[in-house]
Design a protein around this motif. Structure first.
Motif, PDB file in Angstrom:
ATOM      1  N   ASP A  18       0.853  -1.161   0.144  1.00  0.00           N
ATOM      2  CA  ASP A  18      -0.148   0.060   0.028  1.00  0.00           C
ATOM      3  C   ASP A  18       0.948   1.091   0.116  1.00  0.00           C
ATOM      4  OD1 ASP A  18      -2.718  -1.217   0.181  1.00  0.00           O
ATOM      5  OD2 ASP A  18      -2.370  -1.784   2.178  1.00  0.00           O
ATOM      6  N   ALA A  19       1.998   1.523   0.908  1.00  0.00           N
ATOM      7  CA  ALA A  19       2.631   2.388   1.050  1.00  0.00           C
ATOM      8  C   ALA A  19       3.435   2.733  -0.228  1.00  0.00           C
ATOM      9  CB  ALA A  19       3.650   2.313   2.283  1.00  0.00           C
ATOM     10  N   LEU A  20       4.112   1.640  -0.764  1.00  0.00           N
ATOM     11  CA  LEU A  20       4.827   1.786  -2.180  1.00  0.00           C
ATOM     12  C   LEU A  20       3.836   2.215  -3.317  1.00  0.00           C
ATOM     13  CD1 LEU A  20       6.835  -1.336  -1.800  1.00  0.00           C
ATOM     14  CD2 LEU A  20       7.915   0.920  -1.721  1.00  0.00           C
ATOM     15  N   GLN A  21       2.661   1.770  -3.184  1.00  0.00           N
ATOM     16  CA  GLN A  21       1.844   2.093  -4.425  1.00  0.00           C
ATOM     17  C   GLN A  21       1.577   3.682  -4.222  1.00  0.00           C
ATOM     18  OE1 GLN A  21       0.123   0.239  -7.167  1.00  0.00           O
ATOM     19  NE2 GLN A  21       1.773  -1.089  -6.787  1.00  0.00           N
ATOM     20  N   ILE A  22       1.212   4.250  -3.001  1.00  0.00           N
ATOM     21  CA  ILE A  22       0.671   5.396  -2.655  1.00  0.00           C
ATOM     22  C   ILE A  22       1.910   6.404  -3.064  1.00  0.00           C
ATOM     23  CG2 ILE A  22      -0.024   7.223  -0.945  1.00  0.00           C
ATOM     24  CD1 ILE A  22      -1.409   4.675   0.207  1.00  0.00           C
ATOM     25  N   ALA A  23       3.161   5.922  -2.685  1.00  0.00           N
ATOM     26  CA  ALA A  23       4.251   7.002  -2.941  1.00  0.00           C
ATOM     27  C   ALA A  23       4.524   7.073  -4.299  1.00  0.00           C
ATOM     28  CB  ALA A  23       5.649   6.291  -1.938  1.00  0.00           C
ATOM     29  N   GLY A  24       4.537   5.927  -4.993  1.00  0.00           N
ATOM     30  CA  GLY A  24       5.064   5.865  -6.410  1.00  0.00           C
ATOM     31  C   GLY A  24       3.755   6.415  -7.133  1.00  0.00           C
ATOM     32  N   ARG A  25       2.571   6.431  -7.052  1.00  0.00           N
ATOM     33  CA  ARG A  25       1.520   6.694  -7.752  1.00  0.00           C
ATOM     34  C   ARG A  25       0.878   8.060  -7.573  1.00  0.00           C
ATOM     35  NH1 ARG A  25      -0.799   2.589 -11.073  1.00  0.00           N
ATOM     36  NH2 ARG A  25       0.141   0.565 -10.887  1.00  0.00           N
ATOM     37  N   THR A  26       1.218   8.659  -6.390  1.00  0.00           N
ATOM     38  CA  THR A  26       0.381   9.855  -6.329  1.00  0.00           C
ATOM     39  C   THR A  26       1.400  11.071  -5.770  1.00  0.00           C
ATOM     40  OG1 THR A  26       0.392   9.622  -3.733  1.00  0.00           O
ATOM     41  CG2 THR A  26      -1.313   8.402  -5.164  1.00  0.00           C
ATOM     42  N   GLU A  27       0.863  12.215  -5.576  1.00  0.00           N
ATOM     43  CA  GLU A  27       1.691  13.358  -5.404  1.00  0.00           C
ATOM     44  C   GLU A  27       1.537  13.699  -3.692  1.00  0.00           C
ATOM     45  OE1 GLU A  27       1.287  16.833  -7.914  1.00  0.00           O
ATOM     46  OE2 GLU A  27       1.156  15.234  -9.651  1.00  0.00           O
ATOM     47  N   ALA A  28       1.537  12.731  -2.722  1.00  0.00           N
ATOM     48  CA  ALA A  28       1.276  12.757  -1.558  1.00  0.00           C
ATOM     49  C   ALA A  28       2.390  13.335  -1.127  1.00  0.00           C
ATOM     50  CB  ALA A  28       1.200  11.596  -0.869  1.00  0.00           C
ATOM     51  N   GLN A  29       2.672  14.414   0.207  1.00  0.00           N
ATOM     52  CA  GLN A  29       3.673  14.964   0.663  1.00  0.00           C
ATOM     53  C   GLN A  29       4.509  13.914   1.231  1.00  0.00           C
ATOM     54  OE1 GLN A  29       2.694  18.389   2.860  1.00  0.00           O
ATOM     55  NE2 GLN A  29       4.433  18.177   4.055  1.00  0.00           N
ATOM     56  N   SER A  30       3.679  13.112   2.038  1.00  0.00           N
ATOM     57  CA  SER A  30       4.622  12.001   2.759  1.00  0.00           C
ATOM     58  C   SER A  30       3.972  10.932   2.917  1.00  0.00           C
ATOM     59  CB  SER A  30       5.098  12.770   4.063  1.00  0.00           C
ATOM     60  OG  SER A  30       4.039  12.947   4.777  1.00  0.00           O
ATOM     61  N   VAL A  31       4.519   9.797   3.070  1.00  0.00           N
ATOM     62  CA  VAL A  31       3.946   8.485   3.122  1.00  0.00           C
ATOM     63  C   VAL A  31       4.638   7.972   4.366  1.00  0.00           C
ATOM     64  CG1 VAL A  31       3.193   6.266   2.375  1.00  0.00           C
ATOM     65  CG2 VAL A  31       3.102   8.207   0.830  1.00  0.00           C
ATOM     66  N   VAL A  32       3.913   7.538   5.573  1.00  0.00           N
ATOM     67  CA  VAL A  32       4.738   6.897   6.693  1.00  0.00           C
ATOM     68  C   VAL A  32       3.937   5.461   6.947  1.00  0.00           C
ATOM     69  CG1 VAL A  32       5.242   6.926   9.267  1.00  0.00           C
ATOM     70  CG2 VAL A  32       4.983   9.074   7.873  1.00  0.00           C
ATOM     71  N   ALA A  33       4.965   4.526   6.959  1.00  0.00           N
ATOM     72  CA  ALA A  33       4.610   3.073   6.859  1.00  0.00           C
ATOM     73  C   ALA A  33       5.059   2.565   8.402  1.00  0.00           C
ATOM     74  CB  ALA A  33       5.006   2.404   5.657  1.00  0.00           C
ATOM     75  N   VAL A  34       4.363   1.781   8.918  1.00  0.00           N
ATOM     76  CA  VAL A  34       4.973   1.192  10.121  1.00  0.00           C
ATOM     77  C   VAL A  34       4.624  -0.210  10.223  1.00  0.00           C
ATOM     78  CG1 VAL A  34       4.272   0.986  12.707  1.00  0.00           C
ATOM     79  CG2 VAL A  34       4.249   3.360  11.403  1.00  0.00           C
ATOM     80  N   GLU A  35       5.743  -1.219  10.463  1.00  0.00           N
ATOM     81  CA  GLU A  35       5.344  -2.603  10.613  1.00  0.00           C
ATOM     82  C   GLU A  35       6.252  -2.999  11.527  1.00  0.00           C
ATOM     83  OE1 GLU A  35       4.898  -6.191  10.323  1.00  0.00           O
ATOM     84  OE2 GLU A  35       3.646  -5.019   9.156  1.00  0.00           O
ATOM     85  N   LEU A  36       5.885  -4.071  12.273  1.00  0.00           N
ATOM     86  CA  LEU A  36       6.555  -4.755  13.340  1.00  0.00           C
ATOM     87  C   LEU A  36       7.516  -5.904  12.948  1.00  0.00           C
ATOM     88  CD1 LEU A  36       7.105  -5.189  16.547  1.00  0.00           C
ATOM     89  CD2 LEU A  36       4.951  -6.711  16.390  1.00  0.00           C
ATOM     90  N   ASN A  37       7.277  -6.485  11.904  1.00  0.00           N
ATOM     91  CA  ASN A  37       7.970  -7.664  11.348  1.00  0.00           C
ATOM     92  C   ASN A  37       9.171  -7.411  10.639  1.00  0.00           C
ATOM     93  OD1 ASN A  37       8.944  -9.888   9.773  1.00  0.00           O
ATOM     94  ND2 ASN A  37       6.769 -10.985   9.535  1.00  0.00           N
ATOM     95  N   PRO A  38      10.168  -7.784  11.140  1.00  0.00           N
ATOM     96  CA  PRO A  38      11.765  -7.210  10.385  1.00  0.00           C
ATOM     97  C   PRO A  38      11.788  -7.940   9.150  1.00  0.00           C
ATOM     98  CG  PRO A  38      12.044  -8.533  12.548  1.00  0.00           C
ATOM     99  CD  PRO A  38      10.571  -8.580  12.479  1.00  0.00           C
ATOM    100  N   ALA A  39      11.433  -9.057   8.847  1.00  0.00           N
ATOM    101  CA  ALA A  39      11.632  -9.631   7.356  1.00  0.00           C
ATOM    102  C   ALA A  39      10.786  -8.652   6.500  1.00  0.00           C
ATOM    103  CB  ALA A  39      11.012 -10.953   7.381  1.00  0.00           C
TER     104      ALA A  39
END
Length: 174
Positions: free
Chosen positions: A33-54
């Motif tokens: 989701d975060a990659l698509q939003i960052a790559g396809r939109t003109e959002a000012q910023s995209v912050v992505a949070v995930e616990l799983n290190p892999a």
């Protein structure tokens, strides 16, 4: 959880993101989701949070690929994406109040807070931390829940949880 069947939903969200929006993607997994939003939109910023290190490692690899991918629709996509490794319950209190235009969050399905296991609150603890981060006017939360066949099509459990969360924060729900 990752499913390519969510592709149309990712595209739908991207189409809703307006220029200059600040977007928060919680429980981002490998970052689709975060990659698509960052790559396809003109959002000012995209912050992505995930616990799983892999999963975070995969998301960061995807972020590096944004820099080289000629199919990326907006310049600076990789720079506008910030990936944070950690527990959302620990990260959310550190984020600024009322700062995100859009928040994408699937309800976590594992652990003590999972209401389906009979010991949790169905995501209310997360909502209580998530909703104050959303702008009170014009902010949108994309909350994804997992409903059983008997809950369809009304999804009253999810609707009631969201209404309680919004009421507790003084927000309205559409």
């Amino acid at each position: 959880f990752f499913s390519p069947r969510m592709g149309p939903e990712r595209l739908r969200i991207c189409q809703q993101v307006a220029r200059g929006e600040k977007v928060l993607v919680l429980f981002c997994g490998v970052g689709m989701d975060a990659l698509q939003i960052a790559g396809r939109t003109e959002a000012q910023s995209v912050v992505a949070v995930e616990l799983n290190p892999a999963a975070v490692s995969c998301a960061r690899l995807g972020q590096r690929m944004l820099e080289r991918n000629k199919a990326v629709k907006t310049l600076g996509a990789a720079e506008r994406l910030k990936i944070i490794e950690g527990d959302a319950m620990d990260i959310l209190p550190t984020l600024e109040l009322e700062s995100f235009d859009r928040i994408v969050a699937p309800r976590p399905k594992e652990g003590a807070l999972d209401g389906d296991l009979g010991t949790g609150d169905g995501g209310m603890a997360f909502l209580e931390l998530i909703l104050p981060k959303m702008k009170p006017i014009g902010g949108e939360l994309h909350w994804y829940d997992f409903a059983s066949d008997v809950e369809m099509p009304s999804c009253l459990r999810t609707k009631n949880t969201l209404e309680r969360g919004c009421d507790g924060c003084g927000l309205s729900m559409e």
